[in-house]
Scaffold this active site. Sequence first.
Site, PDB file in Angstrom:
ATOM      1  N   TYR A   1       0.815  -1.213   0.000  1.00  0.00           N
ATOM      2  CA  TYR A   1       0.000   0.000   0.000  1.00  0.00           C
ATOM      3  C   TYR A   1       0.857   1.277   0.000  1.00  0.00           C
ATOM      4  O   TYR A   1       0.341   2.372   0.112  1.00  0.00           O
ATOM      5  CB  TYR A   1      -0.951   0.022   1.204  1.00  0.00           C
ATOM      6  CG  TYR A   1      -2.144  -0.902   1.094  1.00  0.00           C
ATOM      7  CD1 TYR A   1      -2.138  -1.979   0.225  1.00  0.00           C
ATOM      8  CD2 TYR A   1      -3.277  -0.708   1.870  1.00  0.00           C
ATOM      9  CE1 TYR A   1      -3.220  -2.839   0.131  1.00  0.00           C
ATOM     10  CE2 TYR A   1      -4.367  -1.563   1.779  1.00  0.00           C
ATOM     11  CZ  TYR A   1      -4.335  -2.631   0.913  1.00  0.00           C
ATOM     12  OH  TYR A   1      -5.403  -3.480   0.824  1.00  0.00           O
TER      13      TYR A   1
ATOM     14  N   LYS B   1       3.595 -14.438   5.330  1.00  0.00           N
ATOM     15  CA  LYS B   1       3.680 -15.523   4.343  1.00  0.00           C
ATOM     16  C   LYS B   1       5.162 -15.714   4.022  1.00  0.00           C
ATOM     17  O   LYS B   1       5.614 -15.577   2.868  1.00  0.00           O
ATOM     18  CB  LYS B   1       2.851 -15.149   3.096  1.00  0.00           C
ATOM     19  CG  LYS B   1       2.711 -16.266   2.087  1.00  0.00           C
ATOM     20  CD  LYS B   1       1.812 -17.416   2.536  1.00  0.00           C
ATOM     21  CE  LYS B   1       1.739 -18.490   1.457  1.00  0.00           C
ATOM     22  NZ  LYS B   1       1.040 -19.709   1.899  1.00  0.00           N
TER      23      LYS B   1
ATOM     24  N   ASP C   1      -2.500 -17.602   5.214  1.00  0.00           N
ATOM     25  CA  ASP C   1      -3.550 -18.463   4.659  1.00  0.00           C
ATOM     26  C   ASP C   1      -4.103 -19.402   5.728  1.00  0.00           C
ATOM     27  O   ASP C   1      -5.324 -19.559   5.879  1.00  0.00           O
ATOM     28  CB  ASP C   1      -3.044 -19.240   3.432  1.00  0.00           C
ATOM     29  CG  ASP C   1      -1.661 -19.847   3.626  1.00  0.00           C
ATOM     30  OD1 ASP C   1      -0.972 -19.483   4.594  1.00  0.00           O
ATOM     31  OD2 ASP C   1      -1.275 -20.707   2.814  1.00  0.00           O
TER      32      ASP C   1
ATOM     33  N   ASP D   1      -5.520  -5.306   6.220  1.00  0.00           N
ATOM     34  CA  ASP D   1      -6.759  -4.796   5.622  1.00  0.00           C
ATOM     35  C   ASP D   1      -7.732  -5.951   5.379  1.00  0.00           C
ATOM     36  O   ASP D   1      -8.915  -5.889   5.717  1.00  0.00           O
ATOM     37  CB  ASP D   1      -6.408  -4.093   4.297  1.00  0.00           C
ATOM     38  CG  ASP D   1      -7.564  -3.263   3.752  1.00  0.00           C
ATOM     39  OD1 ASP D   1      -8.539  -3.050   4.486  1.00  0.00           O
ATOM     40  OD2 ASP D   1      -7.487  -2.841   2.583  1.00  0.00           O
TER      41      ASP D   1
ATOM     42  N   ASP E   1     -11.384  -7.234   7.759  1.00  0.00           N
ATOM     43  CA  ASP E   1     -12.745  -7.424   7.229  1.00  0.00           C
ATOM     44  C   ASP E   1     -13.252  -8.810   7.602  1.00  0.00           C
ATOM     45  O   ASP E   1     -14.415  -8.997   7.971  1.00  0.00           O
ATOM     46  CB  ASP E   1     -12.761  -7.273   5.695  1.00  0.00           C
ATOM     47  CG  ASP E   1     -12.974  -5.826   5.247  1.00  0.00           C
ATOM     48  OD1 ASP E   1     -12.495  -4.915   5.946  1.00  0.00           O
ATOM     49  OD2 ASP E   1     -13.617  -5.612   4.199  1.00  0.00           O
TER      50      ASP E   1
HETATM   51  N1  GGG Z   1     -12.774  -2.933   3.598  1.00  0.00           N
HETATM   52  C1  GGG Z   1     -13.769  -1.963   3.521  1.00  0.00           C
HETATM   53  C2  GGG Z   1     -13.344  -0.807   2.665  1.00  0.00           C
HETATM   54  O1  GGG Z   1     -13.682  -0.708   1.516  1.00  0.00           O
HETATM   55  N2  GGG Z   1     -12.615   0.111   3.292  1.00  0.00           N
HETATM   56  C3  GGG Z   1     -12.153   1.296   2.612  1.00  0.00           C
HETATM   57  C4  GGG Z   1     -10.772   1.052   2.090  1.00  0.00           C
HETATM   58  O2  GGG Z   1     -10.548   0.309   1.159  1.00  0.00           O
HETATM   59  N3  GGG Z   1      -9.826   1.644   2.730  1.00  0.00           N
HETATM   60  C5  GGG Z   1      -8.454   1.477   2.419  1.00  0.00           C
HETATM   61  C6  GGG Z   1      -7.696   0.878   3.547  1.00  0.00           C
HETATM   62  O3  GGG Z   1      -8.253   0.595   4.588  1.00  0.00           O
HETATM   63  O4  GGG Z   1      -6.497   0.700   3.394  1.00  0.00           O
END
Ligand code: GGG
Length: 326
Positions: free
Chosen positions: A119, A165, A198, A222, A226
């Site tokens: 990210y 991983k 995993d 992330d 969820d």
């Molecule tokens: N997982 C639910 C969602 O869509 N969150 C918003 C998102 O993608 N945020 C970016 C992150 O949390 O890195």
Amino acid sequence: MKRIAVIPGDGIGKEVMDATMHVLEKLNLPFSYSFYEAGDAAQEKYGKALPDETLEACKKSDAVLFGAAGETAADVIVRLRQELNTFANIRPAKALRGIKCLYPGLNIVVVRENTECLYRGFEFEFDGVSEAVRIITRQASERIARYAFELARREGRKKVTALHKANVMKKTCGLFRDVCREIAVEYSDIEFNDYYIDAACMYLVMDPFRFDVIVTTNMFGDIVSDLAAGLVGGLGLAPSANVGEKHAIFEPVHGAAFDIAGKGIANPTAMILTACMMLRHFGYLDEAKKVEEAVERTLESGKVTPDLGGNLTTMEFANEVASLLD
Ligand code: GGG
């Protein structure tokens, strides 16, 4: 006076933020709220998803309260976390009273490294080939591992589990795993283990009680948060905090949910509980407890939004919560 920069953002962000402000206003705390734009609409309007004015205001604020990000998430919330160096994303997954979920009684917390990994934004494209660079550093891994152990101590939790991983991503995940193992030695009062990501996903679905605090890299964090939210009733109930040395951003785990946006039916619980994390951050523990109790009593009453089987609107739910704060 605490200066709060409020960014409702995209989709259901505005609705759940309005509902949360209604609850917060009941507390009469010395907070000043200023509202700023960011997200898909800001991109359309200004050609910038995170306008300079918004970024500067966030840097000057004592905290940012953030609603939701849509298609521009990478340019808004992911960037904000990096700009404000909020290196730890704390995502509790706690089964709430009154919620029918897969695992009543579950109470785990995901500690996600927030500043690097895939990210970080190093993505390139040339002639039909797309590539992404995954950055994992010793410094950031040590920092997040220590944060997870300190959180475990602070909250009286017993165990930290690192997810990685390292059998495939030997350099990046290998470094993260090794650093977590090194830091664990400094915390002999907290049990430590690590799993491949995993396998951990299977254990989370089949036997989540083996987890307490999870620490992991940005993208795994992330995804797994969820998954964890799904174990306790879904994203409508999942709060989160991004914290660093100087700054803090409070945002629900959910996204913009464009499919239900504008209908007034979004569940504001995650956003309200996110505000409670902000209250705790500022030391307002009694106020946070009071709001959390009001939320759980409202959920128990069955007066809830459609995602939970009720017929209340977002604001009607907030009114129910607020009425319990009188
Ligand atoms: N997982 C639910 C969602 O869509 N969150 C918003 C998102 O993608 N945020 C970016 C992150 O949390 O890195």
